[in-house]
Design a protein around this motif. Structure first.
Motif, PDB file in Angstrom:
ATOM      1  N   TYR A 551     -46.846  42.234  63.672  1.00  0.00           N
ATOM      2  CA  TYR A 551     -47.847  41.603  64.530  1.00  0.00           C
ATOM      3  C   TYR A 551     -49.275  41.822  64.030  1.00  0.00           C
ATOM      4  O   TYR A 551     -50.233  41.533  64.754  1.00  0.00           O
ATOM      5  N   ALA A 552     -49.432  42.315  62.813  1.00  0.00           N
ATOM      6  CA  ALA A 552     -50.777  42.480  62.248  1.00  0.00           C
ATOM      7  C   ALA A 552     -50.684  42.566  60.736  1.00  0.00           C
ATOM      8  O   ALA A 552     -49.652  42.951  60.184  1.00  0.00           O
ATOM      9  N   ASP A 553     -51.762  42.190  60.074  1.00  0.00           N
ATOM     10  CA  ASP A 553     -51.899  42.367  58.629  1.00  0.00           C
ATOM     11  C   ASP A 553     -52.846  43.533  58.374  1.00  0.00           C
ATOM     12  O   ASP A 553     -53.833  43.713  59.100  1.00  0.00           O
ATOM     13  N   PHE A 554     -52.553  44.326  57.324  1.00  0.00           N
ATOM     14  CA  PHE A 554     -53.333  45.518  57.032  1.00  0.00           C
ATOM     15  C   PHE A 554     -54.019  45.398  55.675  1.00  0.00           C
ATOM     16  O   PHE A 554     -53.513  44.745  54.763  1.00  0.00           O
ATOM     17  N   THR A 555     -55.145  46.069  55.579  1.00  0.00           N
ATOM     18  CA  THR A 555     -55.828  46.173  54.297  1.00  0.00           C
ATOM     19  C   THR A 555     -55.135  47.238  53.448  1.00  0.00           C
ATOM     20  O   THR A 555     -54.182  47.892  53.885  1.00  0.00           O
ATOM     21  N   LEU A 556     -55.626  47.406  52.237  1.00  0.00           N
ATOM     22  CA  LEU A 556     -55.183  48.532  51.435  1.00  0.00           C
ATOM     23  C   LEU A 556     -55.610  49.828  52.115  1.00  0.00           C
ATOM     24  O   LEU A 556     -56.632  49.872  52.800  1.00  0.00           O
ATOM     25  N   PRO A 557     -54.860  50.921  51.967  1.00  0.00           N
ATOM     26  CA  PRO A 557     -55.254  52.179  52.617  1.00  0.00           C
ATOM     27  C   PRO A 557     -56.528  52.752  52.008  1.00  0.00           C
ATOM     28  O   PRO A 557     -56.773  52.628  50.814  1.00  0.00           O
ATOM     29  N   TYR A 558     -57.318  53.389  52.852  1.00  0.00           N
ATOM     30  CA  TYR A 558     -58.548  54.014  52.380  1.00  0.00           C
ATOM     31  C   TYR A 558     -58.443  55.533  52.384  1.00  0.00           C
ATOM     32  O   TYR A 558     -59.430  56.229  52.110  1.00  0.00           O
ATOM     33  N   THR A 559     -57.258  56.066  52.685  1.00  0.00           N
ATOM     34  CA  THR A 559     -57.038  57.512  52.656  1.00  0.00           C
ATOM     35  C   THR A 559     -55.798  57.815  51.835  1.00  0.00           C
ATOM     36  O   THR A 559     -55.014  56.917  51.485  1.00  0.00           O
ATOM     37  N   GLU A 560     -55.624  59.101  51.542  1.00  0.00           N
ATOM     38  CA  GLU A 560     -54.428  59.550  50.836  1.00  0.00           C
ATOM     39  C   GLU A 560     -53.213  59.363  51.736  1.00  0.00           C
ATOM     40  O   GLU A 560     -53.295  59.515  52.960  1.00  0.00           O
ATOM     41  N   SER A 561     -52.077  59.020  51.140  1.00  0.00           N
ATOM     42  CA  SER A 561     -50.877  58.732  51.916  1.00  0.00           C
ATOM     43  C   SER A 561     -49.926  59.917  51.892  1.00  0.00           C
ATOM     44  O   SER A 561     -49.979  60.768  51.016  1.00  0.00           O
TER      45      SER A 561
END
Length: 935
Positions: A551-561
């Motif tokens: 139900y949503a699109d996400f950007t690239l992560p901006y933190t460590e995974s």
């Protein structure tokens, strides 16, 4: 065809009864009546009329000997479907036409093709491009052009080449306009683009209606438009778009072949309005014949339409010309003597369609046309598959009332600048494709971004919520202005991303607690508000999870995974008496002892072979000396070359083991060994320990999936609660480990560094990102901006500001396993010394048997006796010398390691066993049995 259209057709056809067939041959020449239905009030209709008339004249001027002549009957449909069907009925009833070319529009072709199918009269259209007109439904319909489905891949490739993510089609509300949409949707999806909106404009729409639709488009974000309509409606559209400022910088317009094919024939004022638009049209190869025809056609058109501005034949005129040639060639191959239309008998209570006559030559003529192949003015003419084969598309740019060629598109090579270029299908990523320079609307060379926030629209609503870690986000409301403010690491990243975008965005923060009456909801609920339209974007410490992507699109992560554990640490510095044994594992100790014993035994055997004087005395003394050799590696006290080789190899192995042992022992004695109390999540499961997680996080569900008992899972709200629970421990009402996401762990360790460490990651996650509605074009630009930030120094400065300087915490980082040395670390060395010792023993054994064999085979009895006597005399002489020099009695005599020594022992044994072996005790020690006469 829908029910209403069929009803109209039934009312129209009662008079379509043919008289009994009559012979149409006159003066020995067959005549084939051919109908042509065109909209003679339209530009395309006028172009086609001039072209087909010239085609008739040119064909029979070249083929004077043909026995079959076409007689052309042109009718004007005036753009009306019913009138087109009526004209078709008139042609069939009163002129017994054997074929109909046209009709011009796709909706007209739907009516007429059904009539032709019923009467078995071929209908050939060179302008109807609706993909719904398939030959399967109407087998007597032939398309002397391509359907609109053929150009959707080229349109999608152009969209992808410039990196646009969304596009709005503006189409005419007709069969022609609607037919391309399903195919265009599929093509765009395959290339990664989408349609957020479809703009349909009625064919009869006036300027005000078109203007209202354009105003609606201006309030949307998308700025890329594909225009698919007739030239008449398209002229109104672009004129109004120019007035409203939609032909300025930032907009992108793409014309389909419907307008692009005749763009050079449009009114100059319309061309001014189209300035900067791109277009796709069929490519027509240049030839001398085409140049001559174009010159003659221009003069003829001007004579027939003196009030119209000069124009060009376009692809429609060329294909109309080729259609007449194809039909004339096919008519020559079919005998006209039996050209008869048989009227079906009238039956009581029968429908009107049953009175329609059936052509007897229709099937033969249809087959002859479909088999006819030749090179025409428009290119290869081949309708074997009931339409022309795939064509090359030319990409044009409308600049200053002219269409300039900027490239081509082919199925094999994709977008290329030149046709002779050995290209390939490019994968563009928001980069300029290999085309000639393009002038975009506003006379700029900068590629439009494809979307922008409308200046007259609402502000971008940005959803925010207070995090359990204020360092990430803290939301406050100003009691005076009632405005929402937010601070934290996520906010700094978001605002830095906005600076990276090539356009300005106006926005406002909307607190999640006040949105739709939601309070204390989960992060899933927070993200779901984006789909509901409460926000255009949700920012914060939002983990990118699979279930949320529905139900949503996400950007690239901006933190460590990743997900890891926080556990207490303990000082594992050993104060054991037996610590000197710990640098080496048990298997390495045992292996070293075994190879030590084996090496000593090998040296002992090798030295005993040559009677080393060091190895004398009792067995215990010899074993002690044998052990001494491999420990102190004293190669000077061994005499065999093989023994020295064994000692050298063993010395290398011993040096490696001792140096490694020394380093490991030093580390154990001097470095503080901080070890985690727990090393893995499976250890927690096995011991049944209590574990904790952040309240409201998805980690709680994850722990249950891993296998933890729900009763063993405890939730906490802030880092102080975590530290208190970890300090108490699992047995005192606390927890043995805290399972958390790595960004949160960094914040925890920044303030609770002493006594805790991170173990893991133990589970994979995608980190934190921003959530957008599905299909939002912002996702792509925000992701690129985040990538730019995370690769630079900005993200490091923001982490130091909100999270702290992580390198100062020595406990942070993954725990390294034991550093004890094991047998596997030195297996190569042990293999080397084992091979050296074994090889030396085998060589010594081979030498022993070789010498023994040589002595037995090469030494005779006389030779043995002589050597024995010499040796005996030498021995007696040495005894005398020893007796005369008592000081030398303590010296050890080292036996000669030679063949003579072995031979001497053998002769001595023989002498003792022989009866004549007595020796006379004479002063000169002459042996007994020697002749007194001498030699």
């Amino acid at each position: 065809m829908d029910t209403a259209a069929k009803t109209t057709l039934l009312l129209l056809l009662p008079f379509l009864s043919f008289s009994v067939a009559q012979n149409v041959t006159q003066s020995g020449t067959g005549i084939l009546n051919v109908g042509a239905i065109l909209d003679l009030q339209s530009l395309v209709g006028k172009i086609a009329r001039t072209s087909i008339l010239m085609a008739m004249e040119d064909f029979y001027a070249v083929h004077r000997n043909y026995t079959t002549k076409l007689v052309l009957h042109i009718r004007d449909s005036n753009g009306d479907n019913i009138r087109a069907a009526s004209e078709a009925a008139d042609l069939l009833e009163n002129y017994s036409v054997g074929a109909i070319i046209g009709p011009q529009k796709s909706s007209e072709a739907t009516f007429v093709s059904d009539i032709g199918n019923h009467s078995k009269v071929p209908v050939i259209s060179f302008t109807a491009t609706n993909p719904a007109l398939s030959s399967g439904n109407v087998p007597y319909f032939l398309r002397a052009t391509l359907s609109d489905a053929a150009q959707v891949n080229s349109l999608a490739a152009l969209i992808k080449a410039y990196g646009w993510r969304e596009v709005v089609p503006i189409y005419e509300e007709t069969d022609f306009g609607r037919g391309i949409i399903p195919y265009l949707v599929d093509a765009l999806q395959e290339f990664g683009a989408s349609m957020p909106y479809r703009s349909g404009i009625s064919q009869s729409a006036n300027s005000d209606q078109v203007e209202n639709e354009l105003y609606k488009l201006m309030t949307m974000q998308t700025r890329v438009y594909i225009v698919h309509m007739s030239s008449a409606t398209g002229s109104i559209l672009f004129t109004k778009a120019k007035e409203l400022g939609m032909m300025n910088e930032g907009y992108a317009w793409i014309l389909t072949d419907g307008i692009a094919n005749i763009v050079n024939s449009l009114n100059p004022l319309v061309l001014d309005a189209m300035d900067g638009a791109l277009g796709l049209r069929f490519y027509v190869p240049r030839s001398k014949e085409l140049s001559d025809f174009t010159r003659r056609w221009t003069m003829r058109y001007k004579q027939e339409n003196p009030n119209d501005r000069p124009t060009e034949p376009s692809i429609f005129g060329l294909r109309g010309y080729d259609t007449i040639w194809a039909l004339a060639q096919a008519a020559e191959k079919v005998s006209m003597t039996n050209d008869m239309s048989q009227k079906q008998q009238h039956r009581k209570n029968s429908t009107c369609l049953r009175t329609l006559g059936v052509s007897t030559i229709g099937p033969k003529l249809l087959d002859a046309i479909s088999r006819n192949k030749f090179r025409g003015l428009s290119g290869d003419f081949d309708i074997t598959s009931r339409q022309l084969p795939f064509s090359i598309f030319q990409i044009i740019n409308v600049v200053r009332r002219e269409s300039k060629e900027i490239g081509f598109w082919t199925a094999k090579n994709g977008i290329v600048r030149n046709l002779n270029q050995n290209g390939f299908k490019h994968t563009y990523l928001n980069s300029i494709p290999d085309l000639n320079p393009v002038f975009w609307p506003g006379e700029v060379h900068v590629v439009p971004k494809g979307w922008q926030i409308p200046t007259n629209g609402k502000k971008l609503r940005v959803g925010v919520r207070t995090s359990g870690y204020p360092e990430f986000m803290k939301v406050e409301r100003n009691p005076l202005t009632n405005a929402t403010t937010a601070t934290g690491y996520a906010i700094d990243v978001f605002e830095e991303v906005l600076k990276q975008l090539p356009y300005a965005i106006t926005y406002e923060y909307v607190a999640f607690d006040s949105a739709q009456g939601v309070s204390n909801g989960s992060y899933n609920d927070f993200v779901y508000q984006v789909q509901l339209g409460v926000y255009q974007i949700a920012i914060g410490d939002i983990t990118i999870r699979y279930n949320r992507t529905f139900y949503a699109d996400f950007t690239l992560p901006y933190t460590e995974s990743g997900i890891a554990m926080i556990v207490p640490v303990k000082d594992n510095t050993s104060k054991d008496t037996w610590i000197f044994l710990k640098p080496l594992t048990t298997d390495l100790w045992i292996g070293s002892i075994v190879f030590f014993i084996f090496t000593g035994a090998a040296i002992w055997l090798l030295e005993r072979r040559i009677d080393n004087t060091e190895l004398t005395g009792s067995i215990s003394r010899q074993l002690g000396i044998a052990i001494y050799f491999p420990i102190f590696v004293d190669k000077e006290r061994v005499q065999s070359i093989l023994s020295r080789l064994v000692i050298i190899v063993w010395f290398i192995v011993l040096l490696a083991i001792t140096s490694s042992y020394t380093a490991s022992l030093s580390s154990l004695l001097t470095v503080q060994q901080l070890q985690p109390t727990v090393t893995g999540v499976h250890e927690l499961l096995r011991k049944g320990e209590y574990v904790g997680y952040h309240n409201g996080s998805y980690v709680g569900d994850l722990l249950e999936q891993i296998g933890f008992d729900r009763r063993k899972i405890r939730s906490y709200n802030n880092p102080d609660d975590f530290a208190d629970a970890l300090y108490k421990g699992s047995k005192n009402g606390g927890i043995a480990a805290l399972i958390h996401e790595i960004p949160y762990i960094k914040i925890f360790l920044a303030t609770h560094c002493k006594g805790y460490t991170m173990v893991g990651p133990i589970y994979k996650s995608e980190g934190f990102g921003f959530a957008f509605p599905k299909g939002s074009p912002l996702v792509y630009d925000f992701s690129r901006a985040i990538l730019s930030i995370t690769e630079g120094d900005a993200i490091i400065q923001m982490e130091r500001k909100w999270i702290g300087d992580q390198p100062s915490c020595q406990n942070d980082g993954a725990i390294i396993g034991s550093s004890r040395l094991n047998f596997k670390n030195f297996s190569g060395f042990f293999l080397l010394t084992g091979i050296a010792s074994t090889s030396a023993l085998l060589i010594a054994l081979v030498m022993f048997f070789y010498k023994k064999h040589k002595i037995r085979n090469s030494t005779g009895p006389d030779q043995i006796q002589i050597e024995y006597d010499a040796e005996y005399i030498n021995e007696r002489t040495q005894e005398r010398t020893t007796e005369s020099n008592p000081s030398q009695n303590m010296q050890l005599t080292v036996p000669d390691d030679s063949d003579s020594y072995a031979c001497q022992q053998e002769m001595e044994i023989s002498r003792e066993l022989s009866p004549s072996s007595e020796v006379q005790t004479t002063p000169d020690f002459t042996p007994h049995g020697t002749s007194s006469n001498g030699l």
